[in-house]
Motif scaffolding. Structure first.
Motif, mmCIF file in Angstrom:
data_model
loop_
_atom_site.group_PDB
_atom_site.id
_atom_site.type_symbol
_atom_site.label_atom_id
_atom_site.label_comp_id
_atom_site.label_asym_id
_atom_site.label_seq_id
_atom_site.Cartn_x
_atom_site.Cartn_y
_atom_site.Cartn_z
ATOM 1 N N ASP A 1 33.391 2.357 17.497
ATOM 2 C CA ASP A 1 32.773 2.943 16.295
ATOM 3 C C ASP A 1 33.695 2.657 15.115
ATOM 4 O OD1 ASP A 1 30.828 4.175 17.846
ATOM 5 O OD2 ASP A 1 31.801 6.141 17.818
ATOM 6 N N ILE A 2 33.097 2.304 13.975
ATOM 7 C CA ILE A 2 33.904 2.026 12.778
ATOM 8 C C ILE A 2 33.267 2.708 11.575
ATOM 9 C CG2 ILE A 2 34.698 0.198 11.208
ATOM 10 C CD1 ILE A 2 34.691 -1.650 13.709
ATOM 11 N N ILE A 3 34.107 3.279 10.721
ATOM 12 C CA ILE A 3 33.615 3.878 9.477
ATOM 13 C C ILE A 3 34.075 2.998 8.315
ATOM 14 C CG2 ILE A 3 33.793 5.872 7.937
ATOM 15 C CD1 ILE A 3 34.245 7.624 10.398
ATOM 16 N N LYS B 1 28.628 3.944 7.314
ATOM 17 C CA LYS B 1 29.191 4.233 5.988
ATOM 18 C C LYS B 1 29.794 5.624 6.042
ATOM 19 C CE LYS B 1 25.347 3.289 3.546
ATOM 20 N NZ LYS B 1 24.446 3.292 2.401
ATOM 21 N N PHE C 1 37.577 13.298 8.798
ATOM 22 C CA PHE C 1 36.207 13.017 8.321
ATOM 23 C C PHE C 1 35.154 13.786 9.104
ATOM 24 C CE2 PHE C 1 37.592 9.748 11.374
ATOM 25 C CZ PHE C 1 36.661 9.941 12.387
ATOM 26 N N CYS C 2 35.528 14.420 10.204
ATOM 27 C CA CYS C 2 34.535 14.782 11.229
ATOM 28 C C CYS C 2 34.182 16.273 11.253
ATOM 29 C CB CYS C 2 35.069 14.359 12.590
ATOM 30 S SG CYS C 2 33.878 14.639 13.915
ATOM 31 N N GLN D 1 33.579 15.041 23.773
ATOM 32 C CA GLN D 1 33.961 14.427 22.495
ATOM 33 C C GLN D 1 35.254 13.665 22.648
ATOM 34 O OE1 GLN D 1 31.974 14.167 20.262
ATOM 35 N NE2 GLN D 1 30.504 15.738 20.863
ATOM 36 N N ILE E 1 26.342 14.823 11.899
ATOM 37 C CA ILE E 1 27.478 13.904 11.796
ATOM 38 C C ILE E 1 27.496 13.140 10.466
ATOM 39 C CG2 ILE E 1 26.528 11.813 12.932
ATOM 40 C CD1 ILE E 1 29.818 13.295 13.996
ATOM 41 N N ARG E 2 26.315 12.752 9.963
ATOM 42 C CA ARG E 2 26.219 12.078 8.660
ATOM 43 C C ARG E 2 25.034 12.655 7.894
ATOM 44 N NH1 ARG E 2 28.143 8.467 12.300
ATOM 45 N NH2 ARG E 2 26.126 8.439 13.295
ATOM 46 N N ARG F 1 31.436 15.223 4.756
ATOM 47 C CA ARG F 1 30.886 16.417 5.399
ATOM 48 C C ARG F 1 31.554 17.660 4.833
ATOM 49 N NH1 ARG F 1 26.571 15.858 7.181
ATOM 50 N NH2 ARG F 1 26.703 14.841 5.205
ATOM 51 N N SER G 1 32.957 10.003 24.958
ATOM 52 C CA SER G 1 33.828 8.999 24.379
ATOM 53 C C SER G 1 35.283 9.366 24.642
ATOM 54 C CB SER G 1 33.690 9.013 22.858
ATOM 55 O OG SER G 1 32.485 8.536 22.428
ATOM 56 N N GLN H 1 37.517 3.335 14.315
ATOM 57 C CA GLN H 1 37.304 4.011 13.013
ATOM 58 C C GLN H 1 37.802 3.188 11.830
ATOM 59 O OE1 GLN H 1 35.259 6.079 13.664
ATOM 60 N NE2 GLN H 1 35.780 7.338 15.430
ATOM 61 N N PRO I 1 36.693 4.113 20.185
ATOM 62 C CA PRO I 1 36.424 4.189 18.739
ATOM 63 C C PRO I 1 37.655 3.852 17.892
ATOM 64 C CG PRO I 1 35.627 6.141 19.883
ATOM 65 C CD PRO I 1 36.525 5.417 20.838
ATOM 66 N N ARG J 1 43.979 10.051 12.870
ATOM 67 C CA ARG J 1 43.615 9.494 14.181
ATOM 68 C C ARG J 1 44.828 9.397 15.121
ATOM 69 N NH1 ARG J 1 38.745 9.479 16.337
ATOM 70 N NH2 ARG J 1 39.092 7.513 17.416
HETATM 71 N N1 SAH Z 1 34.088 12.147 19.709
HETATM 72 C C1 SAH Z 1 33.661 10.884 19.337
HETATM 73 C C2 SAH Z 1 32.916 10.845 18.043
HETATM 74 C C3 SAH Z 1 31.569 11.343 18.015
HETATM 75 S S1 SAH Z 1 30.828 11.052 16.491
HETATM 76 C C4 SAH Z 1 34.859 10.041 19.146
HETATM 77 O O1 SAH Z 1 35.898 10.515 18.765
HETATM 78 O O2 SAH Z 1 34.676 8.874 19.343
HETATM 79 C C5 SAH Z 1 30.401 9.340 16.625
HETATM 80 C C6 SAH Z 1 30.918 8.495 15.512
HETATM 81 O O3 SAH Z 1 30.372 8.907 14.277
HETATM 82 C C7 SAH Z 1 32.420 8.550 15.279
HETATM 83 O O4 SAH Z 1 33.139 7.772 16.183
HETATM 84 C C8 SAH Z 1 32.531 8.029 13.867
HETATM 85 O O5 SAH Z 1 32.635 6.622 13.829
HETATM 86 C C9 SAH Z 1 31.207 8.441 13.240
HETATM 87 N N2 SAH Z 1 31.405 9.507 12.246
HETATM 88 C C10 SAH Z 1 31.907 10.738 12.467
HETATM 89 N N3 SAH Z 1 31.979 11.412 11.288
HETATM 90 C C11 SAH Z 1 31.522 10.576 10.319
HETATM 91 C C12 SAH Z 1 31.363 10.692 8.909
HETATM 92 N N4 SAH Z 1 31.716 11.791 8.259
HETATM 93 N N5 SAH Z 1 30.848 9.628 8.240
HETATM 94 C C13 SAH Z 1 30.496 8.484 8.888
HETATM 95 N N6 SAH Z 1 30.625 8.330 10.215
HETATM 96 C C14 SAH Z 1 31.136 9.352 10.932
#
Ligand code: SAH
Ligand code: SF4
Ligand code: F3S
Length: 440
Positions: free
Chosen positions: A296-298, A328, A159-160, A197, A48-49, A332, A229, A258, A256, A270
């Motif tokens: 969750d916050i980015i 942070k 971002f994911c 997810q 994920i990070r 990816r 989530s 974000q 979340p 989103r």
């Molecule tokens: N399916 C879940 C997310 C799982 S990942 C959802 O949608 O809530 C968990 C958290 O990791 C995400 O909510 C996001 O805040 C964080 N995350 C995901 N990708 C990221 C990235 N590239 N950089 C930083 N944080 C990230």
């Protein structure tokens, strides 16, 4: 063979490891608790990070050391990083013998045989159908059991990496999930957490997530049902009403956010605006008054300005989450953001924004926890407290961690606890002794 398995990442990976153990045990392998005793060491990884990758490379260096020192060891990388970094893993880490992604675990016994015969085994095919519904997870006895109700994700937040590592979204049948819930009750678990997810987009025939929640809550013997989530785009009143009305469905939602900036949310794909998020929170709180909310916050996503960040601060302050995970932004490979937007917020600014937001959230968490002082909650005892093994850590229905002394009780017991003081992360309390009626 003696197999050692180490798990990184989210609850879904924890659950997958339980499936992996089941598949390997069925193939007559033994599970061992340390890499020293192992013939095969598996790392079930997260992508994920960047930090998640770093940990695994570090672990692989360690495995390389073992092999050099003469331990005959087959090393396998499983999970999300295996799926997304296949080529890099092969190049950077020649120590790796097996690579298998999240939909390939039924192939593991075959891959082990190949690797023990000196071959290198890879299986990274993603399936549109695999839900492992025919595999009974090997669970560590405890209070909570995970059940994955769906796999994959179709949301493609820019971002994911998850849609690429876990493939397309697919739901398991409600009957199958109910049967697994009955099985965990029979094994002594008190609580189930439904995993996905994107759990609230659960769909199987005519059944939606609200129907499923009710069916699971109705299983005799289950005491608490949680889920994680959900996505904020999908919170119909029907679901909230079921949560409010059903005593077994816990009053807790991980929602979340974000980002609080509509422009950033748009770039993240989103599909909601700042105002729409605030509206969802209002509907949730109007329907379930004592609900607890986490998020969750980015910080520092592509193009995030100071004003965008202030919008996030604004939402955090307006909503008053009970807790938040703050990250942070970490670019990816192959994600939409990595192709479309430059990662242009400096490391310093990302760090500074995370720090500021963590401070703001700590004050909010503490203030929210302080409001609980004097109240009495039904607490499910989970485990000894980390700080003092003589005390228990338990959880209220609305997911507040509570520490208290109750030597006569054990994990799995429900007790009434009156809250006496509050910290940022946990509450402290004392057990309320039920009044005893004396007959003279
Ligand atoms: N399916 C879940 C997310 C799982 S990942 C959802 O949608 O809530 C968990 C958290 O990791 C995400 O909510 C996001 O805040 C964080 N995350 C995901 N990708 C990221 C990235 N590239 N950089 C930083 N944080 C990230
Ligand atoms: Fe990633 Fe978005 Fe899917 Fe969550 S909903 S797993 S953040 S793509
Ligand atoms: Fe979970 Fe990490 Fe994969 S958060 S879904 S193990 S990328």
């Amino acid at each position: 063979m003696n197999i050692y398995l180490e798990t990184y990442g989210c609850q879904m990976n924890e659950y997958d490891s339980e499936l992996i153990l089941s598949i390997l045990k069925k193939a007559d392998h033994q599970i061992v608790q340390s890499a020293d005793e192992a013939d095969v060491a598996f790392l079930n990884t997260c992508a994920i990070r960047e930090n998640a990758h770093k940990k695994i490379y570090h672990r692989l260096d360690e495995m390389r050391g073992r092999k050099k020192r003469g331990q005959k060891l087959v090393v396998g990388v499983l999970g999300c990083m295996a799926q997304s970094l296949r080529e890099e893993l092969k190049d950077n880490a020649p120590v790796v013998d097996i690579i298998a992604g999240p939909d390939s675990y039924k192939r593991l016994p075959g891959l082990i045989s190949e690797a023990c015969g000196g071959d290198t085994g890879y299986d990274l095919s993603l399936s549109e159908y695999e839900t492992y519904s025919d595999v009974a997870p090997v669970r560590v006895p405890g209070v909570n059991a995970w059940i994955a109700i769906m796999r994959g994700c179709d949301n493609f937040c820019t971002f994911c990496v998850v849609p690429y590592t876990r493939g397309r979204e697919r739901s398991r049948s409600p009957q199958n999930i109910v049967e697994e819930t009955q099985a965990i009750v029979a094994q002594g678990f008190k609580q189930v957490t439904l995993l996905g997810q994107n759990v609230n987009s659960y769909k199987y025939g005519n059944y939606d997530f609200a129907d499923l929640m009710k069916m699971v809550g109705d299983v005799p013997g289950i005491r608490r049902v949680r889920f994680t989530s959900p996505h904020p785009k999908d919170f119909p009143l029907k679901l909230l009403q079921v949560m409010k009305d059903h005593p077994k469905l816990c009053n807790q939602i991980h929602l979340p956010l974000q980002s609080g900036s509509t422009e950033v949310l748009d770039r993240m794909n989103r599909t909601y605006s700042k105002q729409e998020f605030l509206d969802v929170v209002n509907v949730i709180r109007d329907t379930i008054p004592n609900v607890s909310l986490s998020t969750d916050i980015i910080c520092g996503f592509c193009g995030e300005t100071e004003q965008d960040f202030q919008d996030t601060v604004d939402v955090v302050e307006q909503v008053g989450f009970d807790s938040a995970f703050i990250f942070k932004y970490s670019e990816r490979k192959n994600t939409i953001a990595s192709r479309k937007f430059p990662d242009d917020v400096s490391e310093e600014i990302k760090t500074e924004r995370v720090k500021k937001l963590v401070e703001i959230q700590r004050a909010i968490s503490l203030a929210r926890n302080e409001k609980e002082v004097g109240k009495t909650f039904d607490v499910l005892i989970e485990q000894p407290s980390k700080k003092n093994r003589e005390e228990w850590l338990g959880r209220s229905d609305h997911n507040k961690g509570v520490v208290f002394a109750a030597p006569q009780h054990k994990p799995g017991d429900f007790v009434k606890v009156k809250i006496t003081s509050a910290g940022t992360h946990t509450l402290r309390g004392e057990i309320v002794t039920p009044a005893i009626a004396f007959c003279v």
